[in-house]
Every structure is written in structure tokens, then in C-alpha cells.
Design an enzyme around this catalytic site. Structure first.
Site, PDB file in Angstrom:
ATOM      1  CB  SER A  88      -0.884  -0.007   1.247  1.00  0.00           C
ATOM      2  OG  SER A  88      -1.606   1.198   1.334  1.00  0.00           O
ATOM      3  CB  CYS A  94      -8.039  -1.411  13.673  1.00  0.00           C
ATOM      4  SG  CYS A  94      -6.889  -1.412  12.320  1.00  0.00           S
TER       5      CYS A  94
HETATM    6  C1  LIG Z   1      -2.322  -0.381   6.671  1.00  0.00           C
HETATM    7  C2  LIG Z   1      -2.322  -1.857   6.522  1.00  0.00           C
HETATM    8  C3  LIG Z   1      -3.257  -2.494   5.679  1.00  0.00           C
HETATM    9  C4  LIG Z   1      -4.342  -1.748   4.955  1.00  0.00           C
HETATM   10  O1  LIG Z   1      -3.842  -0.980   3.901  1.00  0.00           O
HETATM   11  P1  LIG Z   1      -4.742   0.226   3.311  1.00  0.00           P
HETATM   12  O2  LIG Z   1      -3.989   0.676   2.107  1.00  0.00           O
HETATM   13  O3  LIG Z   1      -4.817   1.259   4.384  1.00  0.00           O
HETATM   14  O4  LIG Z   1      -6.063  -0.358   2.959  1.00  0.00           O
HETATM   15  C5  LIG Z   1      -3.166  -3.862   5.552  1.00  0.00           C
HETATM   16  N1  LIG Z   1      -2.226  -4.568   6.200  1.00  0.00           N
HETATM   17  C6  LIG Z   1      -1.329  -3.988   7.011  1.00  0.00           C
HETATM   18  C7  LIG Z   1      -0.305  -4.826   7.703  1.00  0.00           C
HETATM   19  C8  LIG Z   1      -1.354  -2.616   7.213  1.00  0.00           C
HETATM   20  O5  LIG Z   1      -0.475  -2.052   8.039  1.00  0.00           O
END
Ligand SMILES: *Cc1c(COP(=O)(O)O)cnc(C)c1O
Length: 379
Positions: free
Chosen positions: A200, A326
Site C-alpha cells: 500500500s 483499528c
Molecule cells: C495499513 C495496513 C493495511 C491496509 O492498507 P490500506 O492501504 O490502508 O487499505 C493492511 N495490512 C497492514 C499490515 C497494514 O499495516
């Protein structure tokens, strides 16, 4: 205090957009708005930018350009890996861990409700999913093993290379949520031996709302988003060229500066731990063991209140998080802290500080000082 302090130390939640990435994106938001799928010459710039971005990203993780599929972020990539595999073969089971991000965990829960057999592996108290635990659970009926590369709450790095080899022995595919790792530590998909890998952009100084799923050539997976023929007909929807260009720019920059960034962040982390004086302090625990992602410091205070600490630090201009972003706003204990067997009392008194390459020694000193004051006030 005259000047209002602002210190951002929550880089595991998101990172600041790189200014160069922003500049690289601008033309595709303003003048070069052609749909990359259209054949006329106006769209050529968009098409070429997509191609170049795919190449840059592939190089950063030692993949082929055609193995990179652009998505809307880590959450979508994780959903695709899990649900795509289940929808491809509903008779196969899934192995995952208790400490995955909710993007994986809730995707797995969703397919479990549709009849998928799921095994949730327990980590060690340091947060490691060991080869022994995977060996003990794997059977020929397992189609997918999904274990994260590095944990977002406590920073533990998993032995992915070893685990992917185990999965392949019985013919299962291996997916890893590498959202916290990509752009921060060296990632080589060939060396790790993974079939799928999620990333991401906003976790490595790119824009929010864009990410990618690496899918090894030859892996059979069905689309998760149906529609047009974009992304080799596997992920439909008009490509967001600007976001993709920003992601590629940010990843390339982070990968070029990786060693320097790691050294800097490790030094900040060591200074911080030293200033807190937690080693030997029985009332404070650092979670995640010895091999953690640079910059992630998860601290648990006996009799502490993570939420209260977050708010007190917020009043001092400091952004950190409790056990997991979260979970903020909810009083439930984080699933990760529960899984590593942390006492309820310590779990409730947990905060996560995550330093990034832009933090300074002065900021580290200020945060440590404020935390020490809280600890002293508690007596
Ligand atoms: C932030 C995160 C996600 C989600 O990614 P987004 O782009 O915010 O949807 C998934 N897995 C991990 C380990 C993360 O830290």
C-alpha cells in the site's frame, strides 16, 4: 510553552506524502487526464506513465512488470488474495495467523462463513509464526497460506522464506501482507518465494487509496473486482494514473534511500529506548522480540491506560497510537496483543510509537520525556 508542538510518530498508521511524489502526480491530475485504455495519442502519456510505474515498482521488489496489479490499497489487495483464491477453488482450506491485519483476518472470516476450512495459527510470545506451527497445520487440502511479512502493531518480522517453502511442499499457494514492510526493508519476491504479496502506497510516503498485489506469473487467480479489461482483465476499473505514478515515485525513492533510512530510524529507536530506561524496568514491556521492523516500538505499561496516554500525549502535540489504530475508540484489547499472550492489564496499557525517516533526535527526546513524566505521575 510558546510554540505549539507537533510531532508525528504514527508512521505505521500512515506516512506523509513525499513532495516529489506529489509533483510527479500533478500533471496526471490536471493536463494528462486521458483514459489510459483509449488508443488516441492524447492518452499516450497516461499509458506510458502506467507502464513506467509498473516497471519501477517491479524492480523495487524483484518482480516482473506483468506481475504487478494495481489496486486501491492494502485492504483490496488482501481481500483479492484471500477471496480470489477461495472463489477459484472452494474445496481448499486456508491457513492464516491470529495476528494478521483485519484486512486479511476479516476476509478469511468472510470465506469461512461461506464454508472454507480455516486454521488460525498462534504466534510465540514474541509474535513469530514458526515453521513448526505451520508444519503442524498444513495438509494437502490447504489451498492458501497467508502470513504477514511484518506486524503493524508490534513490528515482528516473520520467517517468510521458510514458511513459503513449507506451503509449497503440499501444493498450497503463499500470500504475504507486506504492507508494513515494502519500502522499509528489502523485499525480494523471488528470494521470499511468495506467490502473492500485498502493498500500500500510503505506508511508504505515497498517496492514499492506491496499492498493488504482486501475483507470480502462472498463478491461477480470478478477479475480485469485475468489469473492464484493465490490469490484464484481472482488476477492472479505469486506472488512477496519478496515484499510481505517485506510488511508483515514493517506492523508488524509499528503496534508493533504504539503507540510510533504516540506519537513521534504528538510531532514533535506540535513543528512545535508552531515554525511557525500560530495560530492567519490570513495569514496562517492549513487545515484538528482537527482530522488529525499524521504528515500531510497542510498549506495555503495567496498570497503564493506553487510551489515556494517547490523549495526554495528544495534548502535548504528539501523535502515537494505542495497541492498534483499528482499536482506537473501542475498549477491546487488540487481537494481536491477546494472541501473543500479553496480560489483559498490560494489553490495556499499550501504546505504539512508530518513527519514520523524517523524525528527529529532538522529537525522540521530547516524546521520551513526556512518557517518562506520565510514568512518574502514575507513581
Ligand atoms: C495499513 C495496513 C493495511 C491496509 O492498507 P490500506 O492501504 O490502508 O487499505 C493492511 N495490512 C497492514 C499490515 C497494514 O499495516
Amino acid at each position: 510553552m510558546s510554540m505549539k508542538m507537533f510531532i508525528y510518530a504514527d508512521n505505521a498508521a500512515t506516512t506523509k506524502l513525499d513532495i516529489g511524489a506529489f509533483e510527479a502526480m500533478k500533471p496526471y491530475l490536471l493536463s494528462e487526464y486521458g483514459n489510459a485504455s483509449q488508443p488516441y495519442s492524447f492518452s499516450r502519456k497516461s499509458r506510458e506513465a502506467l507502464k513506467e510505474s509498473r516497471k519501477i515498482i517491479a524492480e523495487c521488489i524483484n518482480a516482473l512488470p506483468e506481475e504487478i496489479y494495481f489496486t486501491s490499497g492494502g485492504t483490496e489487495s488482501d481481500n483479492w488474495a484471500v477471496k480470489g483464491m477461495f472463489f477459484s477453488d472452494r474445496n481448499k482450506g486456508i491457513i492464516t495467523s491470529e495476528i494478521e491485519h483485519h484486512a486479511v483476518l476479516h476476509s478469511v472470516k468472510a470465506v469461512e462463513k461461506m464454508g472454507c476450512d480455516v486454521v488460525y495459527l498462534k504466534p510465540t510470545t514474541e509474535g513469530i509464526i514458526t515453521a513448526e506451527v505451520v508444519s503442524g497445520a498444513i495438509t494437502e487440502r490447504v489451498g492458501l497460506v497467508s502470513i504477514m511479512t511484518a506486524n503493524n502493531e508490534i513490528g515482528t518480522i516473520q520467517p517468510i522464506k521458510e514458511l513459503s517453502q513449507l506451503a509449497h511442499k503440499t501444493g498450497a499457494l503463499f500470500h504475504t501482507d507486506a504492507v508494513q514492510a515494502v519500502g522499509h526493508i528489502g523485499i525480494d519476491v523471488k528470494d521470499l518465494g511468495v506467490d502473492m504479496l500485498s502493498a500500500s502506497a500510503h505506508k511508504f510516503n505515497g498517496p492514499k487509496g492506491v496499492g498493488f498485489l504482486y501475483i507470480k506469473k502462472g498463478t491461477s487467480i480470478i478477479p475480485y473486482i469485475d468489469g473492464g479489461a484493465q490490469e490484464s482483465s484481472l482488476r477492472a476499473g479505469t486506472e488512477n494514473v496519478a496515484l499510481i505514478v505517485g506510488m511508483a515515485y515514493a517506492l523508488q525513492k524509499n528503496c534508493q534511500c533504504m539503507d540510510a533510512n533504516i540506519n537513521k530510524v534504528r538510531e532514533l529507536e535506540a535513543d528512545f529506548i535508552g531515554l525511557l530506561g525500560i530495560s530492567g524496568n519490570k513495569g514496562i514491556i517492549r513487545n515484538g522480540g528482537n527482530d522488529t521492523l525499524p521504528g515500531i516500538v510497542s510498549l506495555s505499561f503495567g496498570n497503564g491506560d493506553g487510551e489515556a496516554m494517547l490523549h495526554r500525549l495528544d495534548l502535548r502535540g504528539i501523535c502515537i497510537s494505542t495497541g492498534s489504530a483499528c482499536n482506537s475508540g473501542k475498549s477491546t484489547v487488540s487481537h494481536v496483543l491477546r494472541a501473543i499472550g500479553l496480560d489483559e492489564e498490560y494489553a490495556k496499557g499499550t501504546i505504539r510509537i512508530s518513527f519514520g525517516k523524517d523524525n528527529t533526535k529532538e522529537e525522540v527526546r521530547y516524546i521520551a520525556n513526556e512518557i517518562n513524566k506520565i510514568v512518574i505521575d502514575r507513581g
